[in-house]
Motif scaffolding. Structure first.
Motif: not given
Length: 138
Positions: A17-20, A24-28, A61-66, A90-91
């Motif tokens: 779950v990435v919120v910027r 929130v980022l979602l894919l279809h 996107w590179a993310v830091t996993v929480g 986190h992004n």
């Protein structure tokens, strides 16, 4: 009398779950559903490494996993079940998400928009949990 043990075997999919900027980022996907980015856990791969790799592959996107948010079983159809593991991520990228060949569309949605989207309730619960965590200072 000995009873044979026959374990249920199904894949594990790790989602992020990435919120910027509050969205929130979602894919279809091919089932005409919106879903969280992520994918199948490879043998020997840690779940947090998996979700970071998958998000990079799917949207660049590179993310830091929480923290771990939830674990649930998704019954997709007859004989098709997947264990879903969700993490908050986190992004800090300011670039737009880049759609890969794996999905039909990509989007950023407000928390209010998520309720009306066609997506499994488990994803909606994970998204809500991450928004709550972020609101609490996470």
């Amino acid at each position: 009398m000995e009873v044979a043990y026959s374990p249920q075997l199904f894949p594990v999919s790790v989602k992020g779950v990435v919120v910027r900027d509050g969205k929130v980022l979602l894919l279809h996907n091919e089932r005409d559903e919106w879903e969280l980015p992520g994918g199948k856990l490879d043998l020997g791969e840690g779940p947090s490494d998996c979700v970071a790799r998958e998000i990079m592959e799917e949207v660049g996107w590179a993310v830091t996993v929480g923290p771990l948010l939830d674990v649930w079983q998704y019954h997709i159809g007859s004989g098709v079940d997947v264990l879903i593991v969700t993490y908050g991520c986190h992004n800090s990228s300011s670039s737009a998400p880049v759609l890969s060949h794996e999905h039909k569309d990509v989007g950023l949605f407000s928390e209010a928009d998520v309720g009306a989207l066609r997506m499994p309730d488990g994803y909606k619960a994970s998204i809500s949990a991450w928004y709550r965590h972020l609101a609490d200072g996470g």
